[in-house]
Design a protein around this motif. Sequence first.
Motif, PDB file in Angstrom:
ATOM      1  N   LEU A   4      -9.644  -3.962  -2.624  1.00 50.02           N
ATOM      2  CA  LEU A   4      -8.235  -4.199  -2.301  1.00 50.02           C
ATOM      3  C   LEU A   4      -7.611  -2.990  -1.623  1.00 50.02           C
ATOM      4  CD1 LEU A   4      -7.062  -6.043  -5.530  1.00 50.02           C
ATOM      5  CD2 LEU A   4      -7.378  -7.027  -3.274  1.00 50.02           C
ATOM      6  N   ARG A   5      -7.968  -1.798  -2.116  1.00 47.65           N
ATOM      7  CA  ARG A   5      -7.387  -0.576  -1.544  1.00 47.65           C
ATOM      8  C   ARG A   5      -7.941  -0.272  -0.160  1.00 47.65           C
ATOM      9  NH1 ARG A   5      -8.534   1.824  -6.678  1.00 47.65           N
ATOM     10  NH2 ARG A   5      -6.749   1.426  -7.992  1.00 47.65           N
ATOM     11  N   ASN A   6      -9.224  -0.425   0.017  1.00 49.84           N
ATOM     12  CA  ASN A   6      -9.850  -0.027   1.282  1.00 49.84           C
ATOM     13  C   ASN A   6      -9.840  -1.151   2.310  1.00 49.84           C
ATOM     14  OD1 ASN A   6     -10.334   2.469   0.142  1.00 49.84           O
ATOM     15  ND2 ASN A   6     -12.341   1.879  -0.608  1.00 49.84           N
ATOM     16  N   ARG A   7     -10.756  -2.057   2.158  1.00 47.75           N
ATOM     17  CA  ARG A   7     -10.909  -3.144   3.118  1.00 47.75           C
ATOM     18  C   ARG A   7      -9.658  -4.015   3.173  1.00 47.75           C
ATOM     19  NH1 ARG A   7     -15.863  -6.958   2.089  1.00 47.75           N
ATOM     20  NH2 ARG A   7     -14.515  -7.296   0.320  1.00 47.75           N
ATOM     21  N   GLY A   8      -9.055  -4.248   2.024  1.00 47.28           N
ATOM     22  CA  GLY A   8      -7.870  -5.087   1.964  1.00 47.28           C
ATOM     23  C   GLY A   8      -6.697  -4.502   2.710  1.00 47.28           C
ATOM     24  N   LEU A   9      -6.474  -3.217   2.578  1.00 48.59           N
ATOM     25  CA  LEU A   9      -5.333  -2.589   3.240  1.00 48.59           C
ATOM     26  C   LEU A   9      -5.487  -2.612   4.755  1.00 48.59           C
ATOM     27  CD1 LEU A   9      -2.623  -1.253   2.911  1.00 48.59           C
ATOM     28  CD2 LEU A   9      -3.785   0.927   2.600  1.00 48.59           C
ATOM     29  N   THR A  10      -6.693  -2.386   5.235  1.00 43.62           N
ATOM     30  CA  THR A  10      -6.932  -2.438   6.682  1.00 43.62           C
ATOM     31  C   THR A  10      -6.654  -3.836   7.210  1.00 43.62           C
ATOM     32  OG1 THR A  10      -8.581  -0.694   6.544  1.00 43.62           O
ATOM     33  CG2 THR A  10      -8.663  -2.109   8.494  1.00 43.62           C
ATOM     34  N   ALA A  11      -7.175  -4.850   6.536  1.00 44.22           N
ATOM     35  CA  ALA A  11      -6.942  -6.235   6.955  1.00 44.22           C
ATOM     36  C   ALA A  11      -5.455  -6.570   6.899  1.00 44.22           C
ATOM     37  CB  ALA A  11      -7.749  -7.191   6.080  1.00 44.22           C
ATOM     38  N   GLY A  73      -0.029  -0.602  -5.041  1.00 40.92           N
ATOM     39  CA  GLY A  73      -0.910  -1.171  -6.050  1.00 40.92           C
ATOM     40  C   GLY A  73      -0.288  -2.255  -6.907  1.00 40.92           C
ATOM     41  N   ARG A  74       0.869  -2.718  -6.541  1.00 43.43           N
ATOM     42  CA  ARG A  74       1.522  -3.835  -7.242  1.00 43.43           C
ATOM     43  C   ARG A  74       1.079  -5.131  -6.569  1.00 43.43           C
ATOM     44  NH1 ARG A  74       7.457  -1.329  -6.812  1.00 43.43           N
ATOM     45  NH2 ARG A  74       7.097   0.558  -8.020  1.00 43.43           N
ATOM     46  N   TYR A  75      -0.169  -5.471  -6.791  1.00 46.43           N
ATOM     47  CA  TYR A  75      -0.803  -6.512  -5.981  1.00 46.43           C
ATOM     48  C   TYR A  75      -0.214  -7.904  -6.168  1.00 46.43           C
ATOM     49  CZ  TYR A  75      -4.142  -2.838  -5.017  1.00 46.43           C
ATOM     50  OH  TYR A  75      -4.717  -1.662  -4.625  1.00 46.43           O
ATOM     51  N   TRP A  76      -0.011  -8.349  -7.386  1.00 44.61           N
ATOM     52  CA  TRP A  76       0.497  -9.708  -7.581  1.00 44.61           C
ATOM     53  C   TRP A  76       1.878  -9.881  -6.973  1.00 44.61           C
ATOM     54  CZ3 TRP A  76      -2.710 -13.376  -8.078  1.00 44.61           C
ATOM     55  CH2 TRP A  76      -3.878 -13.215  -8.813  1.00 44.61           C
ATOM     56  N   ARG A  77       2.715  -8.907  -7.182  1.00 44.47           N
ATOM     57  CA  ARG A  77       4.066  -8.954  -6.599  1.00 44.47           C
ATOM     58  C   ARG A  77       3.970  -8.940  -5.071  1.00 44.47           C
ATOM     59  NH1 ARG A  77       9.521  -6.120  -8.172  1.00 44.47           N
ATOM     60  NH2 ARG A  77      10.211  -5.464  -6.116  1.00 44.47           N
ATOM     61  N   TRP A 122      -2.144 -16.473   4.470  1.00 42.65           N
ATOM     62  CA  TRP A 122      -2.621 -17.299   3.357  1.00 42.65           C
ATOM     63  C   TRP A 122      -4.061 -16.948   3.010  1.00 42.65           C
ATOM     64  CZ3 TRP A 122      -0.931 -23.112   3.810  1.00 42.65           C
ATOM     65  CH2 TRP A 122       0.462 -23.184   3.745  1.00 42.65           C
ATOM     66  N   GLY A 123      -4.882 -16.788   4.035  1.00 40.56           N
ATOM     67  CA  GLY A 123      -6.273 -16.419   3.797  1.00 40.56           C
ATOM     68  C   GLY A 123      -6.378 -15.075   3.098  1.00 40.56           C
ATOM     69  N   PHE A 124      -5.585 -14.113   3.556  1.00 44.07           N
ATOM     70  CA  PHE A 124      -5.601 -12.789   2.936  1.00 44.07           C
ATOM     71  C   PHE A 124      -5.147 -12.872   1.481  1.00 44.07           C
ATOM     72  CE2 PHE A 124      -3.579  -8.934   1.526  1.00 44.07           C
ATOM     73  CZ  PHE A 124      -4.583  -8.010   1.756  1.00 44.07           C
ATOM     74  N   VAL A 125      -4.061 -13.575   1.224  1.00 47.41           N
ATOM     75  CA  VAL A 125      -3.543 -13.690  -0.138  1.00 47.41           C
ATOM     76  C   VAL A 125      -4.575 -14.363  -1.041  1.00 47.41           C
ATOM     77  CG1 VAL A 125      -1.791 -14.844  -1.556  1.00 47.41           C
ATOM     78  CG2 VAL A 125      -1.107 -13.579   0.489  1.00 47.41           C
ATOM     79  N   THR A 126      -5.234 -15.383  -0.532  1.00 47.32           N
ATOM     80  CA  THR A 126      -6.273 -16.065  -1.314  1.00 47.32           C
ATOM     81  C   THR A 126      -7.420 -15.116  -1.629  1.00 47.32           C
ATOM     82  OG1 THR A 126      -5.689 -18.180  -0.309  1.00 47.32           O
ATOM     83  CG2 THR A 126      -7.879 -18.023  -1.319  1.00 47.32           C
ATOM     84  N   TRP A 127      -7.872 -14.371  -0.632  1.00 50.64           N
ATOM     85  CA  TRP A 127      -8.954 -13.394  -0.829  1.00 50.64           C
ATOM     86  C   TRP A 127      -8.548 -12.354  -1.880  1.00 50.64           C
ATOM     87  CZ3 TRP A 127      -8.620  -8.119   0.145  1.00 50.64           C
ATOM     88  CH2 TRP A 127      -9.821  -7.410  -0.029  1.00 50.64           C
TER      89      TRP A 127
END
Length: 145
Positions: A4-11, A73-77, A122-127
């Motif tokens: 989430l921190r690495n790949r997720g933030l870039t995406a 890092g407040r991912y759900w929110r 939507w795809g990102f949020v699902t991932w």
Amino acid sequence: MEALRNRGLTALRLIVAFTLLSTTLHYAHNVLRAADYPQVEGVPVGVAAVLVVVAYVLFTTFGVLGYRDYVRGRYWRALAFLMVFSLSGLASLGHFLIDVPRIPAFWFATIYTDTAAALLLWGFVTWAATKLNRVTAADQLSTQH
């Protein structure tokens, strides 16, 4: 959480940038050329333009809040805010509920790029939610033993 921190933030940065570019172009054209878009009966063109500005500001605020919370890092929110932000792209399809806009091809294409941006969000949020659920489940298992 590392994904989430690495790949997720870039995406997320790429998707948010694409969404902001697309919606800014589309919503700006909606405001500047409001009379060129299908009109809702009983709503003056000037009022429609103001509503577009208000919608843009609200949706963009949710996008900024979502990005900020993701970085913190407040991912759900963050994911909840990003889902609201995605509505900015889906709202563009609303033109077709009234009639087909008679606008130049470039501006017509922004209706579809807005939709694509919403689907990417939507795809990102699902991932990200899937990753979070795995981490949460793993954490629960480790605390039970």
